[in-house]
Design an enzyme around this catalytic site. Structure first.
Site, PDB file in Angstrom:
ATOM      1  N   GLY A  20      -6.601   0.455   4.448  1.00  0.00           N
ATOM      2  CA  GLY A  20      -6.606   2.137   4.252  1.00  0.00           C
ATOM      3  C   GLY A  20      -7.183   2.322   2.688  1.00  0.00           C
ATOM      4  N   ALA A  21      -8.401   1.707   2.474  1.00  0.00           N
ATOM      5  CA  ALA A  21      -8.891   1.760   0.937  1.00  0.00           C
ATOM      6  C   ALA A  21      -9.955   2.702   1.161  1.00  0.00           C
ATOM      7  CB  ALA A  21      -9.307   0.294   0.640  1.00  0.00           C
ATOM      8  N   ASN A  22     -10.233   3.630   2.260  1.00  0.00           N
ATOM      9  CA  ASN A  22     -11.362   4.531   2.040  1.00  0.00           C
ATOM     10  C   ASN A  22     -10.974   5.922   1.497  1.00  0.00           C
ATOM     11  OD1 ASN A  22     -10.049   4.593   4.903  1.00  0.00           O
ATOM     12  ND2 ASN A  22     -11.151   6.478   4.743  1.00  0.00           N
ATOM     13  N   THR A  23      -9.633   6.086   1.137  1.00  0.00           N
ATOM     14  CA  THR A  23      -9.060   7.353   0.654  1.00  0.00           C
ATOM     15  C   THR A  23      -7.796   7.032  -0.086  1.00  0.00           C
ATOM     16  OG1 THR A  23      -8.545   9.606   1.328  1.00  0.00           O
ATOM     17  CG2 THR A  23      -7.590   8.030   2.800  1.00  0.00           C
ATOM     18  N   GLY A  24      -7.521   8.159  -0.762  1.00  0.00           N
ATOM     19  CA  GLY A  24      -6.084   8.090  -1.549  1.00  0.00           C
ATOM     20  C   GLY A  24      -5.788   7.123  -2.432  1.00  0.00           C
ATOM     21  N   SER A 149       7.559   4.535  -0.313  1.00  0.00           N
ATOM     22  CA  SER A 149       7.592   5.750  -0.697  1.00  0.00           C
ATOM     23  C   SER A 149       8.933   6.148  -0.872  1.00  0.00           C
ATOM     24  CB  SER A 149       7.163   6.792   0.525  1.00  0.00           C
ATOM     25  OG  SER A 149       7.618   8.292   0.386  1.00  0.00           O
ATOM     26  N   TYR A 174       9.004   9.111   9.577  1.00  0.00           N
ATOM     27  CA  TYR A 174       8.502   8.578   8.631  1.00  0.00           C
ATOM     28  C   TYR A 174       9.293   7.826   7.380  1.00  0.00           C
ATOM     29  CZ  TYR A 174       5.637   8.552   3.997  1.00  0.00           C
ATOM     30  OH  TYR A 174       4.999   8.247   3.128  1.00  0.00           O
TER      31      TYR A 174
END
Length: 196
Positions: A20-24, A149, A174
């Site tokens: 998930g390295a394309n954002t945030g 989280s 979640y």
């Protein structure tokens, strides 16, 4: 607010895989590690967005060894294909950063019939980590970093309804997935002591 880390360590000669390295957080982690050298692999579901992030990171850091590889953590088939390709074609894996995830989404299922949050956030990373363990062990000392989280503190593992079929609450699902991430970390710590 904590001070920003100011260390100057480099990771030249090492390979880092970030899901998930394309954002945030994933993108910012990739950017910072790219500044420190090494090979950075952006594992992204959306390859097009991954390429945009890669170009931006390369332009800013001047590290040309940043690549994008397709990985959909909501699909066991995609995870197996990714891991097979990685194990056959990548020489090293020094740091695995399990970052990708979905949060508080409407009730959906993964391609394999799991509730989307537990399926992607936990089971997807669980499978990926296990399929890459031999590569990590071969590059010891290596690291596995599982992002979680504070929602883990609200989470409960519903052993009798892990897939949230009886009762679905987006935040409860979640929290369960984030607690599962923490438990996965603890178990990895116990099982891999002295091996990574």
């Amino acid at each position: 607010m904590p001070a920003k880390y100011q260390g100057t360590e480099t990771i030249e000669g090492k390979t880092v895989l970030i899901t998930g390295a394309n954002t945030g957080i994933g993108k910012e982690t990739a950017r910072e590690l790219a500044k420190r050298g090494g090979r950075i692999i952006l594992a992204c579901r959306n390859v097009e967005k991954g390429e945009e992030a890669r170009k931006e990171i390369v332009e800013e850091t001047k590290n040309e060894d940043v690549v994008v590889q397709e990985l959909d953590l909501s699909s066991f088939e995609s995870i197996q294909k990714f891991a097979k390709n990685f194990n056959e074609n990548e020489i090293r894996l020094d740091i695995l950063i399990n970052n990708a995830g979905v949060m508080a989404c409407p009730k959906m299922l993964t391609k394999d019939g799991l509730e989307m949050q537990i399926g992607t956030n936990h089971f997807g990373h669980f499978m990926l980590t296990n399929l890459l363990l031999n590569k990590l062990k071969a590059c010891s000392p290596s690291r596995i970093i599982n992002l979680s989280s504070l929602a883990h503190s609200m989470g409960t593992i519903k052993w009798d309804d892990i897939n949230s079929e009886k009762n679905y609450g987006e935040w409860a699902a979640y929290g369960q997935s984030k607690l599962a991430n923490i438990l996965h970390c603890l178990e990895l710590t116990n099982r891999l002591k002295g091996e990574l």
